[in-house]
Write an enzyme that holds these catalytic residues in place. Structure first.
Site, PDB file in Angstrom:
ATOM      1  N   CYS A   1      -1.288  25.358 -27.442  1.00 23.90           N
ATOM      2  CA  CYS A   1      -1.284  23.959 -27.036  1.00 23.90           C
ATOM      3  C   CYS A   1      -0.094  23.695 -26.109  1.00 23.90           C
ATOM      4  O   CYS A   1       0.905  24.421 -26.137  1.00 23.90           O
ATOM      5  CB  CYS A   1      -1.156  23.055 -28.253  1.00 23.90           C
ATOM      6  SG  CYS A   1      -2.560  23.137 -29.372  1.00 23.90           S
TER       7      CYS A   1
ATOM      8  N   GLU B   1       2.120  21.441 -26.319  1.00 28.06           N
ATOM      9  CA  GLU B   1       3.347  21.209 -27.092  1.00 28.06           C
ATOM     10  C   GLU B   1       4.027  22.535 -27.426  1.00 28.06           C
ATOM     11  O   GLU B   1       5.245  22.666 -27.358  1.00 28.06           O
ATOM     12  CB  GLU B   1       3.037  20.487 -28.416  1.00 28.06           C
ATOM     13  CG  GLU B   1       2.489  19.087 -28.253  1.00 28.06           C
ATOM     14  CD  GLU B   1       0.969  19.053 -28.359  1.00 28.06           C
ATOM     15  OE1 GLU B   1       0.306  19.912 -27.742  1.00 28.06           O
ATOM     16  OE2 GLU B   1       0.461  18.149 -29.050  1.00 28.06           O
TER      17      GLU B   1
ATOM     18  N   CYS C   1      -2.276  18.350 -32.710  1.00 25.13           N
ATOM     19  CA  CYS C   1      -3.308  18.924 -33.590  1.00 25.13           C
ATOM     20  C   CYS C   1      -2.662  19.374 -34.898  1.00 25.13           C
ATOM     21  O   CYS C   1      -1.440  19.346 -35.048  1.00 25.13           O
ATOM     22  CB  CYS C   1      -4.004  20.087 -32.883  1.00 25.13           C
ATOM     23  SG  CYS C   1      -3.010  21.602 -32.803  1.00 25.13           S
TER      24      CYS C   1
ATOM     25  N   CYS D   1      -0.039  22.184 -34.486  1.00 29.32           N
ATOM     26  CA  CYS D   1       1.197  21.667 -33.889  1.00 29.32           C
ATOM     27  C   CYS D   1       1.974  20.811 -34.890  1.00 29.32           C
ATOM     28  O   CYS D   1       3.202  20.832 -34.907  1.00 29.32           O
ATOM     29  CB  CYS D   1       0.894  20.862 -32.630  1.00 29.32           C
ATOM     30  SG  CYS D   1       0.491  21.889 -31.205  1.00 29.32           S
TER      31      CYS D   1
HETATM   32 ZN   LIG Z   1      -1.709  21.593 -30.907  1.00 28.22          ZN
END
Ligand SMILES: [Zn+2]
Length: 132
Positions: free
Chosen positions: A56, A58, A91, A94
């Site tokens: 991701c 992040e 998510c 994360c």
């Molecule tokens: Zn994520």
């Protein structure tokens, strides 16, 4: 939850710039940008890296910050779309990373149609904790 400051809007703009410069829906599915502000004042950005087990945005931003020696984090945001017009929440994976690395970090998100920020630890109640 807290209201956003001028610095938070600057961070959102950095995330938007990162995805605007790297948006690629056709070849690599780069559709999300993220920015993280460290307590040092430095900002690091990332875009998602798509694959079967992709990362991701992040995670890319956090990894870049950590690679530069940062360990203390103030706030993070992720945005989706060609111009990063949509602020999206982290998510589940994360959330665990944020919880483990930076439970006190502010996460900027959209709640009840308002931009707000919330402590990372509050996004993962009853969380898993690794044995040490
Ligand atoms: Zn994520």
């Amino acid at each position: 939850m807290y209201s956003l400051t001028e610095k938070d809007y600057e961070l959102i703009a950095e995330a938007q710039k990162a995805i605007h410069l790297n948006y690629d829906e056709e070849n690599y599915n780069h559709t999300v940008g993220a920015a993280i502000r460290c307590n040092s004042g430095s900002i690091y950005v990332g875009v998602n890296v798509y694959s079967l087990h992709g990362a991701c945005a992040e995670q890319v931003a956090i990894g870049t910050a950590v690679t530069h020696g940062e360990r203390d984090f103030e706030s993070i945001v992720a945005v989706r779309g060609k111009d990063g017009e949509e602020i999206i929440p982290p998510c589940g994976n994360c959330r665990q990373i944020l919880h483990d690395y930076m439970p006190q970090c502010d996460v900027i998100l959209l709640a009840n149609r308002e931009y707000m920020k919330i402590k990372a630890k509050e996004l993962l109640p009853f969380s898993y904790k690794a044995e040490k």
